[in-house]
Motif scaffolding. Structure first.
Motif, PDB file in Angstrom:
ATOM      1  N   ILE A 170      16.668  26.822 100.597  1.00  0.00           N
ATOM      2  CA  ILE A 170      17.441  26.527  99.390  1.00  0.00           C
ATOM      3  C   ILE A 170      17.459  27.758  98.488  1.00  0.00           C
ATOM      4  N   GLN A 171      18.449  27.774  97.601  1.00  0.00           N
ATOM      5  CA  GLN A 171      18.536  28.831  96.592  1.00  0.00           C
ATOM      6  C   GLN A 171      19.071  28.225  95.303  1.00  0.00           C
ATOM      7  N   VAL A 172      18.374  28.504  94.214  1.00  0.00           N
ATOM      8  CA  VAL A 172      18.790  28.000  92.901  1.00  0.00           C
ATOM      9  C   VAL A 172      19.954  28.837  92.397  1.00  0.00           C
ATOM     10  N   MET A 173      21.067  28.185  92.117  1.00  0.00           N
ATOM     11  CA  MET A 173      22.256  28.867  91.629  1.00  0.00           C
ATOM     12  C   MET A 173      22.410  28.730  90.115  1.00  0.00           C
ATOM     13  N   ASP A 174      21.947  27.611  89.536  1.00  0.00           N
ATOM     14  CA  ASP A 174      22.035  27.350  88.093  1.00  0.00           C
ATOM     15  C   ASP A 174      20.627  27.011  87.611  1.00  0.00           C
ATOM     16  N   ALA A 175      20.013  27.947  86.876  1.00  0.00           N
ATOM     17  CA  ALA A 175      18.620  27.755  86.450  1.00  0.00           C
ATOM     18  C   ALA A 175      18.482  26.569  85.499  1.00  0.00           C
ATOM     19  N   ALA A 176      19.420  26.386  84.607  1.00  0.00           N
ATOM     20  CA  ALA A 176      19.322  25.294  83.632  1.00  0.00           C
ATOM     21  C   ALA A 176      19.423  23.940  84.322  1.00  0.00           C
ATOM     22  N   ALA A 177      20.398  23.791  85.262  1.00  0.00           N
ATOM     23  CA  ALA A 177      20.541  22.516  85.961  1.00  0.00           C
ATOM     24  C   ALA A 177      19.311  22.231  86.823  1.00  0.00           C
ATOM     25  N   ALA A 178      18.795  23.253  87.523  1.00  0.00           N
ATOM     26  CA  ALA A 178      17.613  23.042  88.340  1.00  0.00           C
ATOM     27  C   ALA A 178      16.392  22.702  87.507  1.00  0.00           C
ATOM     28  N   ALA A 179      16.347  23.182  86.278  1.00  0.00           N
ATOM     29  CA  ALA A 179      15.183  22.941  85.424  1.00  0.00           C
ATOM     30  C   ALA A 179      15.239  21.586  84.738  1.00  0.00           C
TER      31      ALA A 179
END
Length: 317
Positions: A91-100
């Motif tokens: 996996i790779q986080v593309m949107d830090a705010a959404a993932a957080a």
């Protein structure tokens, strides 16, 4: 003195406050900023300044591609076979705010989502399809999990099934089936080889028979030609003897009798069953016969020469 201490304390406090507002974000990471507990913005890699005591670092998100294991579990296939399987996800986080802030404990959420989809996908297939179509299973898992994690700001780049372990009795049955299939294939190849060998032998025998028949045909043709030439020679000799008899040569009558006499004596001499050779009582008769043939032949030759000589005449007897 006290004032100087107060000023020094203020300077130190100002320096501490200033440094507390300086944030350095390393490459491959993004930091979320919260102001009084509320998300405001995201810091990219590099040097940043924030308002001390007002803004603070919320989440430190890893933006690099990550890999984690999906725990092993037992899955029942469509034909009620139980298999144990595990997987690995990238996996790779593309949107830090959404993932957080969209999901709590991102890795656990993706792991549970992957486990449920593994059960769903494998449960819709037969055991043989599960064992032989790993690429299709991986593609279906990737498509479903990636679609489900998009609201979390995550891109699932790859999902791979690591192990598929059927029960021991099924594994043993599969081994017996594979052995039987290989034996069947070997028998088919052996039978095919025997068939080809029989065909080749038959073709060889056919060609041999054809060549033998051609040989017999050629030999018969040669024999017939030889008999024809012999008959022509015999007819010619008979004609010459007849002409000699007509011209009054008495010895020509003995030609055929002498010829048969010599042939009979030859057979008597070369017979494999003959252990005792019986000679004629009168050898002079045989000598006279041979002499008669010689005289006849000489006369025939002299007659041929006289005939061939231009202007020649045949001498009287």
């Amino acid at each position: 003195m006290g004032f100087e201490i107060f000023v020094a304390g203020l300077v130190v406090l100002a320096i501490v406050v200033m440094f507390s507002g300086v944030k350095i974000v390393p490459q491959g990471f993004e930091f979320t900023i919260e102001r009084f507990g509320r998300y405001t913005n995201t810091l990219k890699p590099g040097l940043h300044l924030i308002i001390p005591f007002v803004d603070r670092i919320g989440r430190r998100m890893n933006m690099m591609e990550q890999v984690f294991d999906i725990p092993a579990q037992e899955v029942i296939t469509r034909d009620n076979a139980q298999v144990t399987t595990d997987a690995v996800a990238f996996i790779q986080v593309m949107d830090a705010a959404a993932a957080a802030y969209e999901v709590h404990n991102l890795v656990r959420a993706i792991s549970n989502l992957a486990m449920t989809n593994v059960r769903t996908v494998i449960g819709s297939l037969d055991l043989d399809e599960v064992l032989s179509n790993r690429d299709d299973i991986n593609e279906r898992l990737l498509r479903v999990i990636d679609a489900a994690t998009q609201p979390w700001g995550v891109k699932v780049t790859r999902v791979e099934i690591k192990d598929l372990e059927p029960p021991g009795d099924i594994t043993e049955a599969m081994a017996r089936q594979m052995k039987a299939e290989r034996l069947k294939r070997a028998d088919i190849l052996t039978a095919e080889g025997d068939r080809q060998s029989a065909i080749l032998r038959a073709e060889g025998e056919k060609q041999s028979a054809i060549l033998e028949a051609e040989g017999r045909k050629e030999a018969a043709f040669r024999d017939a030609e030889a008999r024809e030439r012999e008959a022509e020679a015999e007819a010619k000799a008979t004609q010459m003897v007849s002409d000699a008899i007509a011209s009054g040569d008495v010895q020509a009558i003995n030609y055929f009798i002498a010829q048969d006499y010599v042939k009979a004596f030859e057979k008597l001499a070369i017979s494999p069953q003959q252990k005792t050779l019986i000679m004629p009582a009168e050898m002079s008769a045989l000598v006279g016969t041979i002499a008669g043939i010689g005289t006849l032949a000489k006369g025939a030759l002299e007659g041929g020469d006289e005939t061939a000589r231009p202007g020649g005449s045949v001498p009287s007897a």
